[in-house]
Structures are given as structure tokens and as C-alpha cells.
Design an enzyme around this catalytic site. Structure first.
Site, mmCIF file in Angstrom:
data_model
loop_
_atom_site.group_PDB
_atom_site.id
_atom_site.type_symbol
_atom_site.label_atom_id
_atom_site.label_comp_id
_atom_site.label_asym_id
_atom_site.label_seq_id
_atom_site.Cartn_x
_atom_site.Cartn_y
_atom_site.Cartn_z
ATOM 1 C CD GLU A 1 10.053 13.206 11.079
ATOM 2 O OE1 GLU A 1 8.927 12.718 11.305
ATOM 3 O OE2 GLU A 1 10.909 12.643 10.383
ATOM 4 C CB THR B 1 7.479 8.145 15.403
ATOM 5 O OG1 THR B 1 8.779 8.179 14.792
ATOM 6 C CG2 THR B 1 7.604 7.516 16.772
ATOM 7 C CD GLU C 1 13.983 1.172 8.551
ATOM 8 O OE1 GLU C 1 14.523 2.210 8.968
ATOM 9 O OE2 GLU C 1 14.478 0.043 8.682
ATOM 10 C CE LYS D 1 -1.840 2.755 2.814
ATOM 11 N NZ LYS D 1 -1.712 3.979 1.990
ATOM 12 C CB THR E 1 1.833 5.696 11.334
ATOM 13 O OG1 THR E 1 1.483 7.046 11.071
ATOM 14 C CG2 THR E 1 0.927 4.769 10.551
ATOM 15 C CB CYS F 1 13.477 9.833 6.970
ATOM 16 S SG CYS F 1 14.392 8.721 5.903
HETATM 17 P P1 NAD Z 1 2.549 8.225 7.684
HETATM 18 O O1 NAD Z 1 2.908 7.426 8.883
HETATM 19 O O2 NAD Z 1 1.463 9.212 7.797
HETATM 20 O O3 NAD Z 1 2.117 7.268 6.478
HETATM 21 C C1 NAD Z 1 2.969 6.264 5.978
HETATM 22 C C2 NAD Z 1 2.118 5.180 5.359
HETATM 23 O O4 NAD Z 1 1.349 4.564 6.378
HETATM 24 C C3 NAD Z 1 1.114 5.684 4.324
HETATM 25 O O5 NAD Z 1 1.011 4.740 3.294
HETATM 26 C C4 NAD Z 1 -0.175 5.758 5.117
HETATM 27 O O6 NAD Z 1 -1.330 5.645 4.335
HETATM 28 C C5 NAD Z 1 -0.020 4.558 6.021
HETATM 29 N N1 NAD Z 1 -0.800 4.605 7.266
HETATM 30 C C6 NAD Z 1 -1.235 5.701 7.947
HETATM 31 N N2 NAD Z 1 -1.930 5.314 9.047
HETATM 32 C C7 NAD Z 1 -1.927 3.959 9.062
HETATM 33 C C8 NAD Z 1 -2.461 2.989 9.935
HETATM 34 N N3 NAD Z 1 -3.151 3.323 11.021
HETATM 35 N N4 NAD Z 1 -2.257 1.683 9.658
HETATM 36 C C9 NAD Z 1 -1.545 1.318 8.569
HETATM 37 N N5 NAD Z 1 -1.020 2.193 7.689
HETATM 38 C C10 NAD Z 1 -1.204 3.510 7.936
HETATM 39 O O7 NAD Z 1 3.908 8.873 7.188
HETATM 40 P P2 NAD Z 1 4.099 9.885 5.981
HETATM 41 O O8 NAD Z 1 3.599 11.208 6.423
HETATM 42 O O9 NAD Z 1 3.605 9.263 4.734
HETATM 43 O O10 NAD Z 1 5.701 9.924 5.855
HETATM 44 C C11 NAD Z 1 6.504 10.790 6.557
HETATM 45 C C12 NAD Z 1 7.174 10.090 7.718
HETATM 46 O O11 NAD Z 1 7.909 8.971 7.256
HETATM 47 C C13 NAD Z 1 8.170 10.968 8.434
HETATM 48 O O12 NAD Z 1 8.029 10.786 9.817
HETATM 49 C C14 NAD Z 1 9.513 10.430 7.975
HETATM 50 O O13 NAD Z 1 10.582 10.640 8.858
HETATM 51 C C15 NAD Z 1 9.202 8.974 7.848
HETATM 52 N N6 NAD Z 1 10.161 8.310 6.979
HETATM 53 C C16 NAD Z 1 11.074 7.461 7.537
HETATM 54 C C17 NAD Z 1 12.029 6.841 6.735
HETATM 55 C C18 NAD Z 1 13.056 5.907 7.319
HETATM 56 O O14 NAD Z 1 13.726 5.243 6.567
HETATM 57 N N7 NAD Z 1 13.189 5.831 8.632
HETATM 58 C C19 NAD Z 1 12.040 7.087 5.366
HETATM 59 C C20 NAD Z 1 11.100 7.975 4.836
HETATM 60 C C21 NAD Z 1 10.157 8.571 5.649
#
Ligand code: NAD
Length: 483
Positions: free
Chosen positions: A385, A228, A248, A173, A230, A282
Site C-alpha cells: 500500500e 495494517t 479496518e 483517540k 498498527t 483506503c
Molecule cells: P496509523 O495506523 O498510523 O494510525 C491510525 C491511528 O492509530 C492513529 O490515531 C494513530 O495515532 C493510532 N496508532 C498508531 N500506533 C498505535 C499503537 N501502537 N497503538 C494504538 N494506536 C496507535 O494509520 P494512518 O496512517 O493514520 O492511516 C492510514 C491507514 O489507514 C492506511 O493504511 C489506510 O488504508 C488505513 N485506512 C483503512 C480504512 C478502512 O476502512 N479499512 C479507512 C481509512 C484508512
């Protein structure tokens, strides 16, 4: 208007609900396509397809699986410009960044794991001459993969490639905010002849489609990259089901500059590590820590270099800074800049929406690259963040002090440090709480090393053998050979 359907069992299908979500181009604020609004029924169909495909895919000779993944890598490269443009429109990032980084890296991910699997090792342990123990590693079945919006194809392929290489089948997804390149990847999978059901892409909202993947009883492996909060929710659901989970998560990475560092290199690379992809990587160094004797000069030069960045239409060549990914992200960045003012910060440049933008981008989600000084190290802006084009700069006096500052957040994803003193570099690197430390560089990655974060930045590691191990289940076999 283009509708992005789910890709299930090798076919493009409407979501069970029949509903679609608007997909907005961040640079214009306009809806430009629609994406399937899936729910647990679509996830169930995808799981069934993945289960049916698993026996043949997991027992296919490794070299054949490898060839298909190499072909996918080639297809991505052959479609570089088209995919990069799609990602730039979908995400708001400069087209030149998508062309030079995101899409080539997606191709590399498939090639890397297509060949890594050919060299994947099993272990054999001899107990003197009494017994031999060997470890079989079998693919764990259907992998649930959930990815974010900031590097959409790059991060999705970083998970899909090792999962498929090991023989797992996948229900993925992508982020609902940037679904386009995952949709195009589904088309490329069909073109290279990936067997139906091997990769299934279910689009939609996190709490609906994403959560249905996490709680599905027949998906034993969950690999998640995202925020984090999520990640914590996913861990709560998956733990009592005894799923294998890789998380991650977010970062608040320190960028440490000692006075002896090469000043030109430090300015050039710090601007990049602060504002690449509008600060929405990130790994971006969002907290710059500068040794006191170099602080004033660094701040002046850094601000000058930041002001020189070109903000504009992501599709235009001179643009260095495109749009933030969404209105929600823009609101979040504005909230934190206001908070910085309230916490006593000094906004040294940026701090608002740019006033001159091209006609096409008047309603886009743009924000000036912003530099803030004079904040305490433990204020919220320095601990939480932001994930946008906002950096803070703080002076430090000693090595001990900078280590304390660097570790003063709940996150532990990555850090950079700049010095010509090699002993100090090793000493400080060892003391920083993070998954990766870069010395005199930023974001250089050997794909063989274990990648991931500590503390609230996640658990588990991706990359190289770690990823191949993640998607496989070890089974120890012991043969008695002695009397
Ligand atoms: P997000 O957590 O909002 O969403 C990430 C994914 O999770 C999306 O596909 C979203 O639809 C899905 N999601 C949301 N709620 C969910 C739930 N309850 N159950 C299952 N899936 C769910 O994150 P974002 O805003 O898309 O991305 C930004 C974040 O990602 C930042 O915190 C960034 O630091 C982090 N990030 C981390 C890395 C790493 O390698 N550590 C890499 C890239 C981004």
C-alpha cells in the site's frame, strides 16, 4: 496559537503532561495549532468519566439517546462550512471535497445510527413448544475508538455514532496528524447537551495515548481504523485480554477494466478512484488492470485526464488535488516512485513534486498525480500500500488472469470492475478476494451493508446492524415452556 485540549467528562482539559504537539497545515508546512500530547493518565481519567456516565447513558430510553445523536447530526450540518474548512486546513484535502463528502457524511453517520438503533432487533427462537430462547443485547461498556487521518471526522463518526447509539460510552483517540475536527466535534457535543463522560476525546500519539487505550483493562471493546502494521500490534495486545476488536486496515485495491466497458465513464471514474483525496482513501483503486485490447487507448486517455487535474491550494475552488497529509507521507510516496523506477516501471506522468505552486503553498507537501506502467504484477509497488497519488496500470488477457492479478496482494479491502457483460461481472465479483466489489461504479455506499476487508485488510465488519452488534454483548435466555 490555538491549543486543542482533551475533552474529558464534558470539560476541556490540558493533558496530564502539560505538553502539546505541533499540528502542521500540510498545504503550507507551517505549524498552525497544537494538540494535547496525552498519556495513560489522561486515558485513565477518560475511562473513569466514561464508566461513570455508562449506567445512565446505557439505560436512557433509546428514543432520548436517538434524539441527542440526531441533534449532533444537525449541529454538524449547521457547521458544515466551518468544519469543512477546518478539515481542509488540517488534512490538505480540497475544501470542495470536505464540503461535498466528508462533513455531510459525518452528519449522516450520526443520523443513520440514531435511527437504526430504534429498529435494532432481538432474536427469538422457539424449540417446537418446549422452550423459547431469546437473545438480549446489552451495550458492552466503554468502547475505545482509534481513527486515522485520511477522512478524520467521517471515520471517527462512523465508529462513535453506533457505539453511542447502543448505549456504550466512548474514549476516542483521533489521529494526531489531523485532530482539529474531532476537537470541534467535542465542542458540538457540549452544545447539544450530550451528558458529560459519554464521549471523551483524548488526543495524542498512537504508541502513547493510543496504546494506553488498547491495553486498558477496563475498555473491553476496541474499534480501530488505520494501517495494517498498527492493526497487528493492536491485535497482539488485545488478544490475551480477550477484548472484542474490530480492525479496518489498509488496501491495495484493483480497478478492473474490460474492453467492453463504457470508455468515458471508465476514464472519469478511474481518475476519481485513483486520485480522490490525493489517493489517500483506503478504497482508492491503486492498481488498474485493463484488458489487453483496450490497454493502449486507456493508458493514453487516462494520462491525458490525469494531467488535466488541477494541483493547488486546497482552499481554492479550482483545486482538484491538494497536499499530502504530512512530510512522512510525502517521503513514503517518493520512496515508492523511486522503487518503481528500480523495479523497471515506466513513469508515464507525474513522478515528482509540482514545480509551480501558489506562494502560500511553497513549503507544502504536494506531489503530482503519478501513473506507472510496465511493472510486473508481483513487484513490491504492485503489492504494498502506498496511500498516495500513485497508480499502476497493467494489461491482462483473460478473466482467469485478471482474477489472479486482482488477488495477488495480501490485502482484500475493495475492488471495482467495469464491463457491460452482466454474467461476467457477477462471475468475477464472486472470485475477487475483497470485502466490497463495485460493478460499474466506485465508492457508492449503502450504510446498511457490512463494510470491511478480508486478508490483511482487517477483521470484523462495520455498517448497519453489524456495527450495532459489535458494540453489544449477546446474552441468551432460555425458558422452558413444555412439560
Ligand atoms: P496509523 O495506523 O498510523 O494510525 C491510525 C491511528 O492509530 C492513529 O490515531 C494513530 O495515532 C493510532 N496508532 C498508531 N500506533 C498505535 C499503537 N501502537 N497503538 C494504538 N494506536 C496507535 O494509520 P494512518 O496512517 O493514520 O492511516 C492510514 C491507514 O489507514 C492506511 O493504511 C489506510 O488504508 C488505513 N485506512 C483503512 C480504512 C478502512 O476502512 N479499512 C479507512 C481509512 C484508512
Amino acid at each position: 496559537m490555538k491549543q486543542l485540549q482533551n475533552y474529558i467528562d464534558g470539560k476541556f482539559v490540558d493533558p496530564a503532561s502539560g505538553s502539546y504537539l505541533d499540528n502542521i497545515e500540510p498545504a503550507t508546512g507551517q505549524v498552525y495549532s497544537q494538540v494535547a500530547d496525552s498519556d495513560e493518565r489522561d486515558v485513565e481519567a477518560a475511562v473513569q468519566a466514561a464508566e461513570q456516565a455508562f449506567p445512565a447513558w446505557s439505560t436512557m430510553p433509546t428514543a432520548e439517546r436517538s434524539s441527542l445523536l440526531l441533534a449532533l447530526g444537525d449541529k454538524i450540518e449547521a457547521n458544515l462550512e466551518r468544519l469543512a474548512r477546518a478539515e481542509s486546513v488540517d488534512n490538505g484535502k480540497p475544501l470542495k471535497l470536505a464540503i461535498s463528502l466528508d462533513i455531510p457524511r459525518a452528519a449522516t453517520n450520526f443520523r443513520f445510527f440514531a435511527t437504526a438503533i430504534l429498529h435494532f432487533r432481538s432474536e427469538l427462537h422457539t424449540m417446537d413448544l418446549d422452550a423459547l430462547n431469546y437473545t438480549l443485547r446489552r451495550p458492552r461498556g466503554v468502547a475505545g475508538i482509534i481513527s486515522p487521518w485520511n477522512l478524520p471526522l467521517y471515520l471517527l463518526s462512523w465508529k462513535v455514532a453506533p457505539a453511542l447509539a447502543t448505549g456504550c460510552t466512548v474514549v476516542a483517540k483521533p489521529s494526531e496528524v489531523t485532530p482539529m475536527t474531532a476537537f470541534l466535534l467535542s465542542e458540538l457535543c457540549a452544545e447539544v447537551g450530550l451528558p458529560p463522560g459519554v464521549l471523551n476525546v483524548v488526543h495524542g500519539l498512537g504508541p502513547k495515548a493510543g496504546a494506553a487505550i488498547v491495553r486498558h483493562p477496563r475498555i473491553p471493546t476496541i474499534s480501530f481504523t488505520g494501517g495494517t502494521v498498527t492493526g497487528a500490534e493492536i491485535a497482539r495486545t488485545a488478544a490475551p485480554m480477550f477484548k472484542k476488536v474490530g480492525l479496518e486496515l489498509g488496501g491495495k485495491n484493483p480497478n478492473i477494466i474490460f474492453a467492453d466497458a463504457d470508455p468515458d465513464q471508465v476514464i472519469r471514474e478511474s481518475v476519481r478512484s485513483s486520485f480522490a483525496n490525493q489517493g489517500q482513501v483506503c478504497l482508492c483503486g491503486s492498481r488498474i488492470l485493463v484488458e489487453e485490447s483496450a490497454y493502449a487507448t486507456f493508458v493514453d486517455r487516462f494520462i491525458e485526464a490525469t494531467r488535466a487535474l488541477n494541483i493547488g491550494d486546497p482552499l481554492e475552488e479550482p483545486t482538484d488535488q491538494g497536499a499530502l497529509v504530512s512530510k512522512a507521507q510525502l517521503d513514503k510516496v517518493q520512496y515508492y516512485v523511486q522503487l518503481a523506477r528500480e523495479e523497471g516501471g515506466n513513469i508515464r506522468c507525474g513522478g515528482s513534486i509540482p514545480d509551480s505552486l501558489p506562494e502560500r503553498c511553497q513549503n507544502g507537501y504536494f506531489f503530482q498525480p503519478t501513473v506507472i506502467t510496465d511493472l510486473s504484477i508481483d513487484c513490491r509497488v504492485n503489492r504494498e500500500e502506498i496511500f498516495g497519488p500513485v497508480v499502476t496500470i497493467t494489461p491482462f488477457k483473460t478473466e482467469d488472469e485478471v482474477v489472479e492479478y486482482a488477488n495477488a496482494t495480501d490485502y482484500g479491502l475493495a475492488a471495482s470492475l467495469w464491463t457491460r457483460d452482466l454474467s461476467r461481472a457477477h462471475r468475477v465479483a464472486e472470485r475477487i478476494e475483497s470485502g466490497t466489489v463495485w460493478i460499474n461504479c466506485w465508492m457508492i455506499r449503502d450504510l446498511r451493508v457490512p463494510f470491511g476487508g478480508t486478508k490483511s485488510s482487517g477483521v470484523g465488519r462495520e455498517g448497519g446492524e453489524e456495527a450495532l452488534r459489535f458494540y453489544t454483548e449477546p446474552k441468551n435466555v432460555c425458558i422452558k415452556i413444555g412439560e
